[in-house]
Structures are given as structure tokens and as C-alpha cells.
Design an enzyme around this catalytic site. Structure first.
Site, short mmCIF file in Angstrom:
data_model
loop_
_atom_site.label_atom_id
_atom_site.label_comp_id
_atom_site.label_asym_id
_atom_site.label_seq_id
_atom_site.Cartn_x
_atom_site.Cartn_y
_atom_site.Cartn_z
CD GLU A 11 10.25 17.48 -14.45
OE1 GLU A 11 10.67 18.60 -14.81
OE2 GLU A 11 9.61 17.31 -13.41
CG HIS A 35 30.62 -2.23 -2.04
ND1 HIS A 35 31.44 -3.34 -1.95
CD2 HIS A 35 31.44 -1.18 -2.33
CE1 HIS A 35 32.70 -2.97 -2.14
NE2 HIS A 35 32.72 -1.66 -2.38
CE LYS A 82 3.93 21.73 -10.80
NZ LYS A 82 4.62 22.93 -11.26
O1 PA5 Z 1 10.62 21.24 -14.50
C1 PA5 Z 1 9.47 21.42 -14.12
O2 PA5 Z 1 8.68 22.12 -14.76
C2 PA5 Z 1 8.94 20.95 -12.77
O3 PA5 Z 1 9.49 19.82 -12.24
C3 PA5 Z 1 9.14 22.11 -11.82
O4 PA5 Z 1 10.51 22.29 -11.58
C4 PA5 Z 1 8.43 21.92 -10.50
O5 PA5 Z 1 7.14 21.44 -10.72
C5 PA5 Z 1 8.37 23.24 -9.74
O6 PA5 Z 1 7.72 24.21 -10.49
P1 PA5 Z 1 7.69 25.73 -10.10
O7 PA5 Z 1 9.07 26.26 -10.13
O8 PA5 Z 1 6.80 26.37 -11.11
O9 PA5 Z 1 7.12 25.79 -8.71
#
Ligand code: PA5
Length: 433
Positions: A267, A296, A407
Site C-alpha cells: 500500500e 519445499h 471502498k
Molecule cells: O492502510 C489502509 O489505509 C487500509 O488498508 C486500512 O488499513 C483498511 O482499509 C482499514 O481501514 P480503517 O482502519 O479506516 O477501517
């Protein structure tokens, strides 16, 4: 203590598709100031509040359930797998998936009376979390229990769906740090509360991170191991198109660490545009492997497939175990007296040598043992190296527009108010007859 051995990332050890010492550079980036990294502030925070919340939880409940996804979940899972719960409280997880079978099975196994759910969402809007929250409240009410006795919320955004739901039920709200992105939040209340509920020493996690912070003040990679790691990844990517980064701990306790790393790198570094808005489609693809298991299943590919990968091993010097093989059987007598700890170390060594002979870049992080200090150090090592890499790749390390887009489309498909435009846009892909 943590030590990064980069010997097998360099020429001539690893043949021509590897870095020469003279390729390394001083990291003089005027935009990169460690003091401005919000996740860095966390490591100097006071932890008294987290400890007192944990104390209260330990005194009242047998089960502590983390309800989160992505960065709100993966750090806690890593901690839970790396340590035994000293407090006796079981740390469990639900919410990182909307698989109905998983949810159903989970609730068959726990006694709500003994359970506290910590529903964690930085944004307060993530659909998996809202859906799980609603289901959990129903289960609690069906057991004739009071919802606010069994749920707390952790969030850092005001006026959200989750916050309003929490207020509806009179649920306590724990405040996360709004300035720190989810995937960099493990050393905040998000991960540390889980550790504290397990009875671990959370200050030691921060001490490990501070130790790494102290040894990373130099802009010279030869005096800054985290920078060395980042430069080697960056140069391998840029010069040899090695765009796959495998993290392979030789320790089952660290298997989940690889999943945490996977989100951090994917990310943070997978970005379409540069800081100047130009399409560059940057990214390093992270893979989580486990030694010795994946010798393996994966090592064949890493050894003989395309030379487009970097492998980083993590191995503890001390597994704190004495179990060994006792045998008098003639054809396996060479194993008599062999400690498993020594067996796994030899497996690591054999793998490393085989990779070296095939000219495959790999480095090793040595830690003395798995404890709070070293896990804190490891978290911070990778957070900081990811921040360095983001600067080298000239991208915004801390946003996630690709996650947000998915989202939004999900909200549109589900008919959430405010997403009518996106719904119209999506209709061309969907047969609504
Ligand atoms: O790093 C990120 O922004 C995302 O992967 C969030 O961790 C994930 O979408 C969860 O988001 P939130 O904590 O706002 O529910």
C-alpha cells in the site's frame, strides 16, 4: 539486538545482477526529514493510558477480540502470533473478512459473557467493520447482555458512521492517533493495546524502535542499516528490475510478520503517480514466505526462476528451545543429539548458500531472540525503510487512493447515501435487469 547482513546483495558474491558498493549513495534528500514522520512520534509516546485500559480489560474478560481489517488488524495479529499471552486473556480476531462461514464458526466458539470486542477503524466507515459491528451487537443482545459491556471502539475520525453507532449504544471510544496511517500504526494504541492485554511489556516494544531510530541518523548507508536495506531494494529495482521483495522469516512465530510487511510495502509503494502527478506505476511486490516450510514450495522458483526477486531472511540466534532428536537407529544416527534449533539454522544456511550459488540477491536480519524489544525494532526497521523507499521512488508513501476507490465502489454497490454518482458510473458494468 538486530543486525542486517547485506553481504549477499552485492557483486561479486551475487554475480552481475547485483549492486556494487560504489552504486550506494548518500541519501541527501532535502524533502526527507525523519522528524516529520508521524509514525516516528509514536515511539516516544507515554504508554500509561494504554496500560491502564489493558489492566481493566484483563480484570474483567477472558477473551479480547480485535475487530479490524488491514492496518487495524495485521499488527495485532503479528504480536499475537509472536508471543504467548502472559495475562491469560485470549486474543482473537474477527472482521478482517466478510466470509459468512468464518463469522458463523467464530461465534459458535466463544462465550459472549467473557468477551470484549475492540472494533477498530481509523476512518470509522470501512464496510467490513460496520457489518461486523452490527452483527456483533445482535449476537450480544440475543444473549441478553448489554452491548456497551462487551464492545469498545477505537477510531481517530470524528462524525463517522462507527462513531454514531457507538454513541447510540453508549459504547466507550478509544482514540487512535489521527496523524498516523493505519499501516504505520502498530506501535500506537492499535497494536500496543493488544500487546498490553496479553501482559507484554509495551515499553520494550518502543525501546526497540527507539534503538533503531538512534542508529539511523546518518545519511550514509554504511552507517545506517535501514538506509542500506532501502538503497539495496531501490537499486535492485531501478537497475535490474528486481521488483519482488520476499520476506522469509525462519521462525513460525514470525510468519504473520510477513503479512504485516506485505500490506506496508504494497500500500505504501504501489503508486500510479509521482509526487509531481506524472504516471509512473511504481511498486515493489511483497511476498510473505516462511522458512523452513517454503523451502519445499517456493525456493525452487527463487533459485531458478526469473532473477527478479530480493529475499530477506529473518532469523533469531536463540529459539529458546532445547528440544532435540534422540535416536540410535543406524541410518539416521547422524541426527542423534541434533537440536531443532540447530536444524532450522542449518536449513537457513543451506538455502542461503544455494541462492548465492545461483546469483540470487538476499540479505539476512539477525535478531538475538523473539522478544518485545526485537519485535518493536523490526516493526520500526521496516516502517522507516519503507519511508526511505517512498522518497527514493518519488511517491506519496502515506496515501492509498487505490484502496479508497474500491471502498467507494463498494458503498455505491450497496446503495450508501452520498455515492449516487459512483453508482451511476458503475451501472455500465452491471446488468441491473
Ligand atoms: O492502510 C489502509 O489505509 C487500509 O488498508 C486500512 O488499513 C483498511 O482499509 C482499514 O481501514 P480503517 O482502519 O479506516 O477501517
Amino acid at each position: 539486538m538486530l543486525k542486517y547482513d547485506s553481504t549477499n546483495m552485492f557483486s561479486p558474491q551475487i554475480g552481475e545482477l547485483s549492486i556494487k558498493k560504489e552504486d550506494l549513495f548518500l541519501f541527501k534528500n532535502s524533502l526527507f526529514d525523519k522528524n516529520l514522520l508521524t509514525f516516528r512520534n509514536l515511539i516516544f509516546n507515554d504508554t500509561e493510558n494504554i496500560k491502564s485500559i489493558a489492566k481493566n480489560i484483563i480484570s474483567k474478560y477472558k477473551n479480547y477480540v480485535v475487530v479490524g481489517i488491514g492496518g487495524s488488524d495485521l499488527g495485532s495479529r503479528t504480536i499475537q502470533q509472536s508471543f504467548k499471552s502472559i495475562s491469560g486473556v485470549n486474543v482473537l480476531f474477527i472482521g478482517a473478512n466478510t466470509d459468512p462461514n468464518e463469522i458463523e464458526d467464530f461465534f459458535k466458539k466463544i462465550d459472549i459473557k467473557d468477551t470484549l470486542f475492540n472494533v477498530i477503524s481509523k476512518s470509522g466507515e470501512t464496510i467490513e467493520i460496520i457489518a461486523n459491528f452490527l452483527y456483533i451487537t445482535e449476537v450480544i443482545e440475543n444473549k441478553k447482555e448489554k452491548v456497551s459491556d462487551h464492545i469498545v471502539i477505537t477510531t481517530s475520525t470524528k462524525n463517522t458512521t462507527l462513531e454514531s453507532l457507538a454513541k447510540n449504544y453508549g459504547i466507550d471510544i478509544l482514540e487512535g492517533d489521527a496523524s498516523v496511517g493505519d499501516r504505520f500504526s502498530v506501535l500506537s494504541i492499535i497494536g500496543l493495546l493488544t500487546a498490553a492485554v496479553m501482559g507484554l511489556d509495551i515499553d520494550k516494544f518502543l525501546e526497540g524502535a527507539v534503538y533503531i531510530d538512534k542508529i539511523t541518523n546518518s545519511e550514509d548507508p554504511f552507517s545506517n542499516e535501514v538506509l542500506m536495506f532501502a538503497e539495496l531494494q531501490y537499486l535492485s529495482y531501478k537497475n535490474f528490475n528486481k521488483n519482488i521483495s520476499i520476506l522469509m522469516p525462519y521462525s513460525k512465530k514470525l510468519e504473520r510478520f510477513g503479512f504485516w510487511y506485505r500490506q506496508l510495502v504494497a500500500e505504501s509503494l504501489g503508486k500510479k503517480v509521482s509526487k509531481q502527478g506524472k504516471n509512473i506505476f511504481a511498486g515493489i511486490t511483497p511476498i510473505a514466505s516462511l522458512g523452513s516450510t517454503d523451502q519445499h514450495s517456493q525456493i525452487q522458483l527463487y533459485n531458478e526462476g526469473p532473477n527478479d526477486k530480493i529475499i530477506t531472511f529473518i532469523i533469531p540466534s536463540d529459539f529458546e528451545s532445547d528440544i532435540k532428536i534422540n535416536t540410535e537407529i543406524e541410518n539416521v544416527k547422524y541426527l542423534n543429539g541434533l537440536k531443532f534449533e540447530d536444524l532450522i539454522k542449518k536449513e537457513f544456511l543451506a538455502t542461503s548458500i544455494s541462492l548465492k550459488e545461483n546469483n540470487r540477491s538476499h540479505g539476512t536480519i539477525h535478531i538475538d531472540k523473539i522478544d518485545e524489544f526485537n519485535i518493536g525494532a523490526l516493526f520500526y526497521f521496516f516502517e522507516l525503510s519503507t519511508a526511505y523507499l517512498g522518497e527514493m521512488l518519488n511517491i506519496d508513501t502515506f496515501d492509498q487512493p487505490g484502496v479508497e476507490k474500491g471502498k467507494e465502489y463498494m458503498y455505491a454497490l450497496l446503495g450508501k447515501k452520498g455515492f449516487e454518482e459512483q453508482k451511476k458510473h458503475l451501472s455500465k458494468y452491471i446488468d441491473e435487469r
